[in-house]
Design a protein around this motif. Sequence first.
Motif, short mmCIF file in Angstrom:
data_model
loop_
_atom_site.label_atom_id
_atom_site.label_comp_id
_atom_site.label_asym_id
_atom_site.label_seq_id
_atom_site.Cartn_x
_atom_site.Cartn_y
_atom_site.Cartn_z
N GLU A 67 0.81 -1.21 0.00
CA GLU A 67 0.00 0.00 0.00
C GLU A 67 0.84 1.27 0.00
N ARG A 68 2.13 1.16 0.31
CA ARG A 68 3.03 2.31 0.24
C ARG A 68 3.82 2.34 -1.07
N LEU A 69 3.41 1.47 -2.00
CA LEU A 69 3.98 1.41 -3.34
C LEU A 69 5.42 0.93 -3.33
N ARG A 70 5.73 0.04 -2.39
CA ARG A 70 7.07 -0.54 -2.31
C ARG A 70 7.01 -2.00 -2.73
N PRO A 71 8.04 -2.49 -3.45
CA PRO A 71 8.05 -3.91 -3.80
C PRO A 71 8.48 -4.75 -2.60
N ARG A 72 7.89 -5.95 -2.51
CA ARG A 72 8.27 -6.87 -1.45
C ARG A 72 8.16 -8.30 -1.99
N PRO A 73 8.75 -9.27 -1.30
CA PRO A 73 8.72 -10.65 -1.81
C PRO A 73 7.31 -11.20 -1.91
N ALA A 74 7.09 -12.01 -2.93
CA ALA A 74 5.84 -12.76 -3.07
C ALA A 74 6.23 -14.20 -3.40
N LEU A 75 6.18 -14.60 -4.67
CA LEU A 75 6.62 -15.95 -5.02
C LEU A 75 8.14 -16.08 -4.95
N ALA A 76 8.83 -14.97 -4.97
CA ALA A 76 10.27 -14.98 -4.68
C ALA A 76 10.44 -14.78 -3.18
N GLU A 77 11.15 -15.68 -2.55
CA GLU A 77 11.40 -15.57 -1.11
C GLU A 77 12.47 -14.52 -0.83
N SER A 78 13.46 -14.45 -1.73
CA SER A 78 14.55 -13.48 -1.59
C SER A 78 15.27 -13.38 -2.92
N TRP A 79 16.22 -12.45 -3.01
CA TRP A 79 16.99 -12.28 -4.24
C TRP A 79 18.31 -11.58 -3.95
N THR A 80 19.23 -11.74 -4.89
CA THR A 80 20.50 -11.01 -4.86
C THR A 80 20.70 -10.36 -6.21
N VAL A 81 21.46 -9.26 -6.22
CA VAL A 81 21.73 -8.52 -7.45
C VAL A 81 23.24 -8.41 -7.61
N SER A 82 23.72 -8.67 -8.82
CA SER A 82 25.15 -8.59 -9.08
C SER A 82 25.63 -7.14 -8.94
N PRO A 83 26.91 -6.93 -8.66
CA PRO A 83 27.45 -5.56 -8.49
C PRO A 83 27.18 -4.64 -9.68
N ASP A 84 27.15 -5.20 -10.90
CA ASP A 84 26.90 -4.35 -12.07
C ASP A 84 25.41 -4.13 -12.33
N GLY A 85 24.55 -4.72 -11.51
CA GLY A 85 23.10 -4.52 -11.65
C GLY A 85 22.48 -5.26 -12.81
N LEU A 86 23.19 -6.19 -13.41
CA LEU A 86 22.69 -6.85 -14.62
C LEU A 86 22.16 -8.26 -14.39
N THR A 87 22.43 -8.83 -13.25
CA THR A 87 21.98 -10.20 -12.98
C THR A 87 21.24 -10.27 -11.65
N TYR A 88 20.00 -10.74 -11.71
CA TYR A 88 19.18 -10.96 -10.51
C TYR A 88 19.01 -12.46 -10.32
N THR A 89 19.31 -12.92 -9.13
CA THR A 89 19.13 -14.34 -8.80
C THR A 89 18.06 -14.45 -7.72
#
Length: 502
Positions: A67-89
């Motif tokens: 309701e505050r327009l922020r993304p949060r986990p749903a079917l993804a429990e968690s994630w990581t982002v590579s230092p260059d911002g190009l790969t999401y796991t």
Amino acid sequence: MKGRRFGFLMALILAMGWSFAQTPVRGGTLQIGADASPSGLDPHVATAFASFIVTGQIYEGLTEIDERLRPRPALAESWTVSPDGLTYTFKVRSGVTFHDGKPLTAGDIAFSINRVRDPKTGSPIASRVNLIKDVRATSPTQLVVELSQPFAPMLIELANIAVMSEEYVKAGNDMQRRPMGTGPFAFKEWVPDTYILLERHPRYWRQGRPYLDALRYNIVPDAATRQVGLASGTYQFLPNIDPSLAVTLRNTPNVKLITTQDLAYSLIGMNVSRKPFDNPKVREALNYALNRQQIVQAVYFGNGTPAGPLGLRSWASPQSAFPCYNTNPARARELLAQAGYPNGVDFGMIVIGSNKTVVDAAQVVQQQLAQAGFRARVEVLEQGKFIQEWRNSNFDTFASINGGNADPDGYLFRTFSTGGSTNVFKYSNPTVDRLLNQGRTTVNEEARRPIYARLQVELACQGPIAHLVYGTLFSAARENVQGFKPIPTRSLIYLRDTWLAR
């Protein structure tokens, strides 16, 4: 002293009673009064709110917007982002099942994202994920998404990709008529133009949710019938109602209004591949002819604000940045003359008939434009016909309502970029394209702000849309409907937390 003590005790008892009343009760069917029948229930191709209020209960994404327009986990429990911002796991949540009982896998998510990306699908949200270069399941519980460039709203946009069962889709099931996802409610029955019935998903992964046994969407286009139905208890919930109905219901016994700011806005869209709207001076003249504050009062009963290109308060530029927002019919006539139309212009305007606010706004706009030499032939169409004409760019102008997004890119890129998936206006502007690409690939929020400020100036007066009004988002419910929270995106995800007090 005794009186004070008695008053204190009574207040305590009432507070305790209210607390007990807030303990969720299981069971029951929520009777919903919907203003239009969906044209289909495939969330990857749907464009109308009538579809989304249903599919939002059937499907989920990797993330969701709160309701505050922020993304949060749903079917993804968690994630990581590579230092260059190009790969999401992404770590895919375990224990999630589709409505047919089969487990969710990362392969289903990869399939769903690729289905939206596939040009054959014709998805109106394809532009939102066009920076995805590759998506693959590296295990049943791990998904890797690779981007061609950094993408600032990545996690927000993934909330819009409904996850489907790859096996179910490839088996040839009609996704428009027999949807199947992982959401809190499962599709049960659809009687055209009468009702849609969803039933509780018994294996839903959010423990204890949903509280309700079922949702029944009763198709009731007539606002007066919905009003009487809510007042009598025939219906218990009316989502996203128009301002006039909200005013009528305000003092109805046993009925409450639920409000938040709406990111959706009313608009006049212009086809820039057709005369006279191929000329930016004509588009600017149309904006000068509009009196948005008058529309706020006459159509929204004061419950709204004149709309610029962005409704997100934290991103929106002040209207003083847009000279054409100063109503001036004389200036509009001057611009028409400069564009080669000294005697004014004649054109058609199609209007989505399922939305009373839009129909009312179109009538007011028609009168305002006439004072500046714009002679509009207004044609109100039923929802299915309107969507068909809109998709095919078969209009001079149209009046409708568009949904907003939790990030500026989610609305602006698909709408105004050359070839954008909802750019039905045939609009193309190299400066706008450059700024749009800069805005979405710049990760730092403060660095993005001046980009979107300039975009708003570029689009406000000579763009293909005359933004009209951002309204207050109203829903109405019986007093015994508890647990629901509104979201500015018009999402109804909190129906999973809704329950009926006995």
